[in-house]
Design a protein around this motif. Structure first.
Motif, PDB file in Angstrom:
ATOM      1  N   VAL A  12       0.367   7.112  -6.446  1.00 53.26           N
ATOM      2  CA  VAL A  12      -0.804   7.993  -6.590  1.00 53.26           C
ATOM      3  C   VAL A  12      -0.400   9.432  -6.309  1.00 53.26           C
ATOM      4  CG1 VAL A  12      -3.034   8.596  -5.550  1.00 53.26           C
ATOM      5  CG2 VAL A  12      -2.542   6.220  -6.144  1.00 53.26           C
ATOM      6  N   GLN A  13       0.384   9.624  -5.253  1.00 55.83           N
ATOM      7  CA  GLN A  13       0.848  10.969  -4.899  1.00 55.83           C
ATOM      8  C   GLN A  13       1.695  11.562  -6.029  1.00 55.83           C
ATOM      9  OE1 GLN A  13       3.033  11.176  -1.224  1.00 55.83           O
ATOM     10  NE2 GLN A  13       4.126  12.982  -1.907  1.00 55.83           N
ATOM     11  N   GLU A  72       0.821  -1.217   0.000  1.00 55.52           N
ATOM     12  CA  GLU A  72       0.000   0.000   0.000  1.00 55.52           C
ATOM     13  C   GLU A  72       0.857   1.269   0.000  1.00 55.52           C
ATOM     14  OE1 GLU A  72      -3.327   0.396  -0.523  1.00 55.52           O
ATOM     15  OE2 GLU A  72      -3.111  -1.723  -0.986  1.00 55.52           O
ATOM     16  N   ASP A  73       2.019   1.233   0.669  1.00 56.05           N
ATOM     17  CA  ASP A  73       2.895   2.411   0.677  1.00 56.05           C
ATOM     18  C   ASP A  73       3.380   2.732  -0.731  1.00 56.05           C
ATOM     19  OD1 ASP A  73       2.606   2.710   3.385  1.00 56.05           O
ATOM     20  OD2 ASP A  73       4.492   1.720   3.882  1.00 56.05           O
ATOM     21  N   ARG A  97       3.024  15.370   6.478  1.00 55.74           N
ATOM     22  CA  ARG A  97       3.481  14.078   7.006  1.00 55.74           C
ATOM     23  C   ARG A  97       4.762  14.315   7.794  1.00 55.74           C
ATOM     24  NH1 ARG A  97       2.828  10.386   1.677  1.00 55.74           N
ATOM     25  NH2 ARG A  97       4.661  11.599   1.169  1.00 55.74           N
ATOM     26  N   ARG A 141       1.877   1.927  -3.552  1.00 58.75           N
ATOM     27  CA  ARG A 141       0.722   2.398  -4.316  1.00 58.75           C
ATOM     28  C   ARG A 141       0.395   3.851  -3.951  1.00 58.75           C
ATOM     29  NH1 ARG A 141      -2.386  -1.058  -6.787  1.00 58.75           N
ATOM     30  NH2 ARG A 141      -1.970  -2.714  -5.292  1.00 58.75           N
ATOM     31  N   ASP A 142       0.408   4.170  -2.637  1.00 58.85           N
ATOM     32  CA  ASP A 142       0.123   5.536  -2.195  1.00 58.85           C
ATOM     33  C   ASP A 142       1.145   6.525  -2.755  1.00 58.85           C
ATOM     34  OD1 ASP A 142      -2.053   4.609  -0.778  1.00 58.85           O
ATOM     35  OD2 ASP A 142      -1.048   4.676   1.173  1.00 58.85           O
TER      36      ASP A 142
END
Length: 180
Positions: free
Chosen positions: A21-22, A14-15, A163, A17-18
């Motif tokens: 996307v970013q 998921e990291d 973040r 993929r995130d």
């Protein structure tokens, strides 16, 4: 003689993929790709299962700008940024001894996501974020005291994502949203 077995394709998390996307969203926000290209890229990224599929989905994007990282460092004393100042995409703050105060409430934030990496030995740190900011402290390790942060109940859409990662040795990080 049989050929050696091929390495299985490495699956993405998921990291990964995130981050992809970013990267697509930033390329769109900076005008490097059209809305249609972003939609196509998001579709590829969200359905990708392996790193090679992810790499091919991002292949048409320009290289990430390395100039969007800044470092503020001090061995002792204070590190202070406030008022109107331009916040880089990645801000690294290093302090062995002393206090850190970053006020982003009136800063110019040009990126939808800002990464602040803290490397603080001893001393206090305080970060004031814009009223509509979304704050993520998942990547921060505390050695001694917990981070003081209470998420806003209602964050308006369109605010930057801040973040905060890194390590706090002996000290405390206090994060608050601007009142205005």
């Amino acid at each position: 003689m049989t050929p050696p077995p091929e390495d299985p394709p490495s699956l993405i998390g998921e990291d990964d993929r995130d981050a992809a996307v970013q990267r697509l969203q930033e390329a769109y926000a900076e005008g490097h790709i059209s809305h249609e290209e972003m939609d196509e890229g998001l579709d590829q990224v969200l359905t990708a299962k392996t790193h090679s599929e992810l790499v091919s989905a991002l292949a048409s994007l320009p290289e990430q700008n390395a100039g969007t990282t800044s470092t503020i460092a001090a061995v002792s004393g204070r590190i202070k940024r406030r008022g109107t100042w331009r916040v880089p995409r990645v801000l690294k703050v290093e302090s062995a001894f002393g206090r850190v105060h970053l006020d982003l409430s009136r800063a110019v934030i040009e990126h939808p996501v800002v990464d602040i990496e803290l490397r603080i030995g001893t001393g206090k740190a305080k970060i004031t974020v814009p009223r509509d900011a979304i704050v993520d402290v998942e990547g921060l390790r505390n050695g001694w005291k917990d981070t003081l942060y209470r998420a806003r109940r209602r964050s308006g859409p369109g605010g930057p994502r801040i973040r905060i990662s890194g390590a706090m040795g002996f000290g405390r990080l206090k994060i608050r949203h601007a009142r205005r």
